[in-house]
Design a protein around this motif. Structure first.
Motif, mmCIF file in Angstrom:
data_model
loop_
_atom_site.group_PDB
_atom_site.id
_atom_site.type_symbol
_atom_site.label_atom_id
_atom_site.label_comp_id
_atom_site.label_asym_id
_atom_site.label_seq_id
_atom_site.Cartn_x
_atom_site.Cartn_y
_atom_site.Cartn_z
ATOM 1 N N LEU A 34 -13.635 -11.160 7.641
ATOM 2 C CA LEU A 34 -12.653 -10.422 7.052
ATOM 3 C C LEU A 34 -11.558 -11.164 6.663
ATOM 4 O O LEU A 34 -11.206 -12.562 6.847
ATOM 5 C CB LEU A 34 -12.050 -9.518 8.365
ATOM 6 C CG LEU A 34 -11.048 -10.267 9.310
ATOM 7 C CD1 LEU A 34 -10.101 -9.232 10.055
ATOM 8 C CD2 LEU A 34 -11.701 -11.060 10.292
ATOM 9 N N THR A 35 -10.680 -10.544 5.718
ATOM 10 C CA THR A 35 -9.639 -11.009 5.124
ATOM 11 C C THR A 35 -8.502 -10.123 5.540
ATOM 12 O O THR A 35 -8.572 -8.948 5.704
ATOM 13 C CB THR A 35 -9.676 -10.698 3.537
ATOM 14 O OG1 THR A 35 -9.670 -9.537 3.131
ATOM 15 C CG2 THR A 35 -10.952 -11.641 2.956
ATOM 16 N N CYS A 36 -7.448 -10.771 5.660
ATOM 17 C CA CYS A 36 -6.120 -10.370 6.209
ATOM 18 C C CYS A 36 -5.130 -11.152 5.848
ATOM 19 O O CYS A 36 -5.120 -12.288 5.660
ATOM 20 C CB CYS A 36 -6.171 -10.198 7.965
ATOM 21 S SG CYS A 36 -6.805 -11.571 8.911
ATOM 22 N N GLY A 37 -4.021 -10.623 5.950
ATOM 23 C CA GLY A 37 -2.750 -10.943 5.519
ATOM 24 C C GLY A 37 -1.537 -9.887 5.154
ATOM 25 O O GLY A 37 -1.922 -8.830 5.378
ATOM 26 N N SER A 38 -0.282 -10.327 4.590
ATOM 27 C CA SER A 38 0.471 -9.456 4.186
ATOM 28 C C SER A 38 0.140 -8.771 3.036
ATOM 29 O O SER A 38 -0.723 -8.879 2.344
ATOM 30 C CB SER A 38 1.758 -10.415 4.179
ATOM 31 O OG SER A 38 3.071 -9.333 3.778
ATOM 32 N N VAL A 39 0.897 -7.629 2.814
ATOM 33 C CA VAL A 39 0.605 -6.883 1.712
ATOM 34 C C VAL A 39 1.005 -7.697 0.309
ATOM 35 O O VAL A 39 2.091 -8.521 0.279
ATOM 36 C CB VAL A 39 1.615 -5.775 1.457
ATOM 37 C CG1 VAL A 39 1.417 -4.774 0.347
ATOM 38 C CG2 VAL A 39 1.449 -4.691 2.786
#
Length: 679
Positions: A34-39
């Motif tokens: 998965l990819t995740c992080g801030s907007v």
């Protein structure tokens, strides 16, 4: 092997044996990430660039994305890679990811399923859903801003959900002039933070997702970086060791009865390896048999491993039905109707203590009650919230306990009033079921340690839970007494006064092991040496208490549980009086010993595993019990007809096969001194 050599071999195989080539690619390893992080960190852009540069986009898709880029594009370029995953109209209008988008692609070396997760805090439930089945997390960090709150929040959730492998993609390096100094600063900041998390493999890669630097091809702008590209690392990361091949678990989903001569039990292997002839127990009944045959989709097989869908038959006609679990007789999970879990709440309606729900665990759907919400975790700061008000102080220790919820440090007073879990919140909850189930901790087994909470009326999914290692914790979850018109009275003498008088602190040394392992011998030696040193101590021996206090109890599972409960209550009272209690009980079940720990208190409970092999114990057989059990004269005898669940995290382990009682006693006394119970 280099990529060029690999491609030459693949091309040769296509020309010489196309069937072998297709078979090899059919059985390629699958990596879910998965990819995740801030907007606006560039998650969707990275995936789009990855698919584009690896030639995994069809021409009609590319043509449509090029047209949409002129309307919805946010990159001021003819082609916006983010539109490949941001398919919802609202996502394109706002330029953000709202729901989890899944994409599949394949290279010559591996197959991939990508979960593109939203960055906004209000979509925490979406991210948790996307992360639940992933092997690896890609944490994107905007090189301009470095490690921010959202970075920490998503890292915490990934750690909580059991993901071990992480790629930290430092994106938008083109906007900081490809600065190596900026990259190293971000790497150091993230490493400082991540030391508190439960990751085992972290890799940093500087990239520019929009321009494609270090995504598929090596970047000339980042010549100071000599590591692999993003795709190259994805192809090579080793996830084979992540699968639990030790703890065989087969939840039964269906009883297959096509005719009178066949009765099979179907399900998907949750973990471990199962072979024909293996001895198994059906839980929660604990009835035992052997595997007679194993059937896969193509017929009979000799063995099955995790994730395979199989049907098994047994040599004996024992009671097995949907919702039961087949496990090895010498490797049994926890069995009980109470546990604690970290819960991610996914519904607009809040979770309230005392409310009844349905708990979906493996193939079972069981009514249960959310007995208590111990605390909530602020996912931005990782601090615990006490009930409905206040936040615990002591940042570092709170973070440690939050990320590793098996810890008991300071948990006795975390609840201060009625709490509730609202949408996207995470908290530690106590769950009580209407009947026992077999389960593992989530850290040990992601399938048998997970569950979902379902509304009893609407059937809507309300939350997802991950069972923590300790079955229950010291937080006031004791059953209420039958008599209601009773009030506890306080003493005028404090525990501290007694400690000062005796020069010691009350503790319970809980010796557990098979019959004949040497528990009583070690206990007697320990009592003598402590007494010689001027310490007040007393032995509670299994046989002795059954002549008096527990003379009304037999050896069924329920009677064993009650036997341990009474002993724990007595030991707790004696500890309050400042006495060091030494118990010598087989206490075969992990759940019963955990209940004793709860009653006595984790800070006063020292579990000592007298680890002696069954064959040694049976050879000693000081009371002749093994001989009687083998002859069928004693039923439900631990080690023969009943299982023994060895401690997984005992404070002390001694082997009387190698150690003398004197040496074992000295080891325990040394531990007591180290913990400050005696001087």
């Amino acid at each position: 092997m280099s990529d060029s050599t690999y491609k030459i071999q693949e091309e040769g195989l296509i020309r010489s044996d196309i069937t072998e080539y297709l078979s090899r690619h059919e059985h390629k390893d699958l990596l879910r990430f998965l990819t995740c992080g801030s907007v606006d960190d560039g998650k969707s852009t990275l995936i789009g660039r990855l698919l584009y540069d690896s030639h995994m986009i069809y021409e009609d898709q590319l043509e449509k994305i090029t047209k949409d880029s002129k309307v919805y594009g946010t990159t001021d370029e003819d082609f916006d890679p983010a539109l490949l995953t941001d398919g919802l109209k609202a996502e394109r209008e706002q330029g953000i990811t709202i729901d989890v988008a899944y994409r599949y692609f394949s290279t010559d070396k591996r197959k991939f399923i990508i979960a593109d997760c939203p960055g906004h805090e209000q979509y925490t439930r979406n991210m948790a859903t996307g992360a639940s089945n992933c092997n690896l997390a890609v944490i994107l960090i905007d090189a301009r801003y470095g490690v921010i709150t959202q970075t920490k929040r998503h890292s915490f959730i990934c750690s909580l959900l059991g993901i071990k492998h992480v790629i930290v993609a430092v994106n938008k390096m083109d906007l900081v002039d490809w600065s190596e100094e900026k990259y190293e600063q971000i790497r150091d900041d993230y490493n400082d933070f991540v030391a508190r998390l439960n990751f085992s493999d972290i890799h940093f890669i500087p990239i520019s997702a929009l321009k494609g630097d270090n995504v598929v091809a090596q970047s000339k702008n980042l010549d100071w970086y000599d590591g692999p590209t993003f795709l190259h690392h994805l192809e090579g990361v080793n996830i084979s060791s992540d699968r639990n091949l030790i703890d065989m678990r087969l939840p039964v989903q269906y009883v297959l009865r096509p005719n009178l001569d066949f009765r099979g039990f179907s399900g998907t292997m949750a973990s471990g390896v199962l072979r024909v002839g293996d001895e198994v127990a059906s839980l929660p009944s604990r009835q035992q048999s052997k595997i007679k045959a194993i059937y896969g989709p193509d017929g009979a097989i000799d063995e099955a491993i995790a994730t395979q869908a199989i049907t098994v038959t047994l040599e004996d006609e024992i009671d097995v039905s949907r919702g039961n679990m087949l496990v090895p007789v010498n490797n049994i999970p926890h069995i009980g109707n109470e546990f604690e879990a970290m819960v991610v709440w996914m519904h607009e309606g809040a979770a309230n203590p005392g409310k009844s729900y349905l708990i979906k665990h493996t193939s079972s759907m069981i009514p249960g009650v959310l007995t208590d919400i111990r605390y909530k975790v602020d996912v931005n700061t990782m601090k615990r919230e006490k009930g409905c008000g206040g936040v615990e102080s002591g940042r570092l220790e709170v973070e440690q306990d939050s990320l590793h919820p098996t810890s008991h440090k300071g948990e006795g007073d975390t609840h201060s009033g009625k709490a509730e879990l609202c949408l996207n919140e995470i908290g530690r909850c106590h769950i009580t079921l209407h009947r026992p189930i077999a389960f593992d901790s989530y850290e040990r087994n992601r399938l048998t340690g997970a569950f979902i909470i379902v509304d009893r009326v609407s059937n809507a999914t309300l939350g997802a839970g991950m069972i923590v290692d300790r079955i229950v914790s010291k937080s006031g979850h004791k059953k209420s007494p039958v008599s209601q018109n009773i009030v506890k009275s306080d003493s005028l003498v404090s525990v501290e006064d007694r400690q000062k008088l005796l020069g010691q602190t009350g503790a319970t040394i809980w010796l557990t092991g098979l019959s004949g392992s040497g528990k009583s011998t070690v206990a007697q030696q320990l009592e003598k040496e402590l007494t010689d040193q001027g310490q007040l101590c007393y032995i509670l021996d299994g046989d002795n208490v059954r002549h008096g206090l527990n003379r009304d109890l037999g050896f069924s599972m329920e009677d064993r549980k009650e036997n341990i409960r009474r002993i724990a209550e007595v030991a707790a009272l004696m500890n309050e009086a400042g006495v060091i209690v030494i118990t010598s009980f087989i206490s075969p079940y992990i759940s019963d010993r955990a209940s004793a720990r709860e009653v006595i208190g984790d800070e006063s409970f020292i579990e000592v595993f007298v680890d002696t092999p069954l064959e040694v114990c049976e050879q000693r057989d000081p009371k002749g019990l093994y001989k009687k059990a083998r002859a069928g004269e004693i039923q439900q005898f631990t080690g023969i007809s009943d299982p023994y669940e060895a401690p997984q995290d005992a404070e002390i382990t001694v082997s009387t096969e190698d150690l003398s009682p004197e040496a074992a006693s000295k080891m325990i006394i040394g531990d007591l001194k180290g913990r400050g119970f005696i001087g």
